[in-house]
Design an enzyme around this catalytic site. Structure first.
Site, PDB file in Angstrom:
ATOM      1  N   HIS A 209      43.811 -30.284  58.373  1.00  0.00           N
ATOM      2  CA  HIS A 209      42.403 -30.059  58.031  1.00  0.00           C
ATOM      3  C   HIS A 209      42.131 -30.020  56.529  1.00  0.00           C
ATOM      4  CE1 HIS A 209      43.861 -25.936  57.618  1.00  0.00           C
ATOM      5  NE2 HIS A 209      42.781 -25.656  56.922  1.00  0.00           N
TER       6      HIS A 209
HETATM    7  N1  UDP Z   1      45.270 -21.338  64.631  1.00  0.00           N
HETATM    8  C1  UDP Z   1      44.839 -21.154  65.942  1.00  0.00           C
HETATM    9  N2  UDP Z   1      44.462 -22.262  66.667  1.00  0.00           N
HETATM   10  C2  UDP Z   1      44.509 -23.522  66.158  1.00  0.00           C
HETATM   11  C3  UDP Z   1      44.981 -23.693  64.843  1.00  0.00           C
HETATM   12  C4  UDP Z   1      45.327 -22.579  64.095  1.00  0.00           C
HETATM   13  O1  UDP Z   1      44.810 -20.029  66.451  1.00  0.00           O
HETATM   14  O2  UDP Z   1      44.156 -24.478  66.879  1.00  0.00           O
HETATM   15  C5  UDP Z   1      45.599 -20.135  63.857  1.00  0.00           C
HETATM   16  C6  UDP Z   1      47.043 -20.012  63.409  1.00  0.00           C
HETATM   17  O3  UDP Z   1      47.458 -18.690  63.618  1.00  0.00           O
HETATM   18  C7  UDP Z   1      46.998 -20.314  61.926  1.00  0.00           C
HETATM   19  C8  UDP Z   1      45.613 -19.826  61.557  1.00  0.00           C
HETATM   20  O4  UDP Z   1      44.818 -20.157  62.687  1.00  0.00           O
HETATM   21  O5  UDP Z   1      47.983 -19.648  61.202  1.00  0.00           O
HETATM   22  C9  UDP Z   1      44.978 -20.371  60.314  1.00  0.00           C
HETATM   23  O6  UDP Z   1      45.043 -21.714  60.345  1.00  0.00           O
HETATM   24  P1  UDP Z   1      44.295 -22.693  59.356  1.00  0.00           P
HETATM   25  O7  UDP Z   1      45.176 -23.879  59.343  1.00  0.00           O
HETATM   26  O8  UDP Z   1      42.886 -22.840  59.779  1.00  0.00           O
HETATM   27  O9  UDP Z   1      44.205 -21.967  57.942  1.00  0.00           O
HETATM   28  P2  UDP Z   1      45.172 -21.899  56.682  1.00  0.00           P
HETATM   29  O10 UDP Z   1      46.297 -21.003  57.046  1.00  0.00           O
HETATM   30  O11 UDP Z   1      45.626 -23.272  56.353  1.00  0.00           O
HETATM   31  O12 UDP Z   1      44.321 -21.325  55.620  1.00  0.00           O
END
Ligand code: UDP
Length: 361
Positions: A209
């Site tokens: 993303h």
């Molecule tokens: N996550 C989830 N479902 C999904 C994808 C991600 O529950 O389909 C959770 C997972 O625990 C991950 C968190 O959302 O660590 C954050 O993910 P994201 O990639 O949005 O944020 P980032 O950590 O890159 O800021």
């Protein structure tokens, strides 16, 4: 002590859940502490917001600023305007922000200008990549934070380099991992598990993303085709973030292995991660969770603000092109998983340490 807790986006919800539990435990033991939960509305899709409140038993927010989408400046400005009104109507002793999203930075600035103390959970991490909006949010937030709670010694060192008083830096561990440990016995397979004949370790999880990977449609499609061809003998489950979906549109792709699904709730997602063969992702949080679960993770970025997931954990940085991913993934298939460990204090108790420390302030 009155604490206003800010949460705006999916990773924030996962991080505040155990902090709220730690506060409520203190209240049960008679501590004089109260909290007010403010949802900025930065993420408002059911899949990215409500589901997490329900599954992680996060109380209904006391206020929802409902800022929704916009450019970086539009969203940051909308949060600031609404949060200033919120703080004027509901005075507090401390504003607690987590992570590195626009809500984190916007609310920290508003609080500081109203002379309210700011506490930043997950302070001090740095990718060094100023093209990432999150890196700017981290730097600005940490430049006005009063109490810094860090996930590693390295994050503390970054703060000291910028002149932060070491007495205000507290290495407490990782609240994201508190949530993981608190919910491991509740994780459950998604409804499509049987439909797609998923079995433990017979599939790879893919999430993308970050603007650097998804904002150019042609490059994104080429990358997906490359990943589809690379992981030849396994299915690839791809919970598709709304940002990525918006770029790909409704086109039907003829992938051999990639299965596109909706963004998953926490309990289904962690089940998928825990039982996967490997993960390909550009997420920061996922590189932490895979480290703790010992799942090989290939991070499609040129830098990381979480170097311990590489030096101690299972993470490998592979850049944003298929070339390095192919090399690293092929090496992994030939050599198997390298030995990895869990970073210090990623033990499920970070939130309790944070609240214990705050109550001494
Ligand atoms: N996550 C989830 N479902 C999904 C994808 C991600 O529950 O389909 C959770 C997972 O625990 C991950 C968190 O959302 O660590 C954050 O993910 P994201 O990639 O949005 O944020 P980032 O950590 O890159 O800021």
């Amino acid at each position: 002590m009155r604490i206003t807790i800010v949460a705006g986006a999916r990773p924030n919800f996962i991080k505040i859940a155990p902090i709220i539990k730690a506060i409520e435990k203190k209240q049960d033991n008679g501590a004089l502490v109260s909290y007010r939960l403010v949802h900025t509305g930065q993420h408002y899709d059911k899949n990215l917001s409500d589901t997490f409140f329900e599954e992680l038993n996060i109380p209904f927010p006391n206020a929802n600023l409902e800022v929704k989408s916009g450019s970086q400046a539009e969203q940051t400005a909308a949060i600031m305007i609404a949060f200033e009104k919120e703080l004027l109507n509901h005075p507090t002793d401390l504003v607690l922000v987590v992570g590195d999203v626009n809500s984190t930075m916007a609310c920290a600035i508003v609080a500081k200008k109203l002379n309210i103390k700011v506490c930043h959970v997950e302070a001090g991490i740095r990718s060094g990549d100023m093209t990432m909006p999150e890196e700017i949010n981290r730097i600005v937030t940490d430049s006005i934070t009063d109490y810094f709670f860090t996930t590693s010694i390295w994050a503390g060192e970054n703060l000291i380099k910028t002149g932060v008083d070491p007495l205000n830096i507290h290495f407490v561990g990782n609240v994201m991992i508190d949530t993981l440990y608190q919910n491991l016995d509740r994780i459950t397979p998604p409804s499509f598990w049987e439909e797609y004949k998923l079995e433990k370790e017979n599939y790879v999880i893919l999430t993308l993303h970050r603007p650097s990977n998804v904002d150019q449609e042609h490059e994104l499609v080429q990358l997906l085709k490359g990943i589809d061809a690379l992981v030849q003998d396994k299915k690839i489950v791809f919970p598709i973030h709304p940002r990525t979906k918006a770029i790909l549109g409704e086109s039907n792709f003829d992938f051999k292995n990639i299965i596109m699904v909706e963004p998953q709730g926490y309990l289904n997602f962690m089940y998928l991660i825990k039982n996967s063969f490997a993960v390909i992702s550009d997420s920061g949080g996922i590189s932490e969770e895979t480290t703790v679960l010992g799942i090989p993770c290939f991070t499609m970025r040129n830098s990381t603000e979480r170097p311990e997931t590489i030096s101690i954990g299972t993470n490998t940085l592979v850049g944003t092109s298929i070339i390095q991913l192919r090399k690293s993934y092929t090496e992994f298939i030939q050599n198997g998983i390298r030995k990895a460990g869990i970073p210090d204090l990623w033990d499920g108790c970070a939130s309790e340490r944070i609240i214990d420390l705050l109550l001494t302030k």
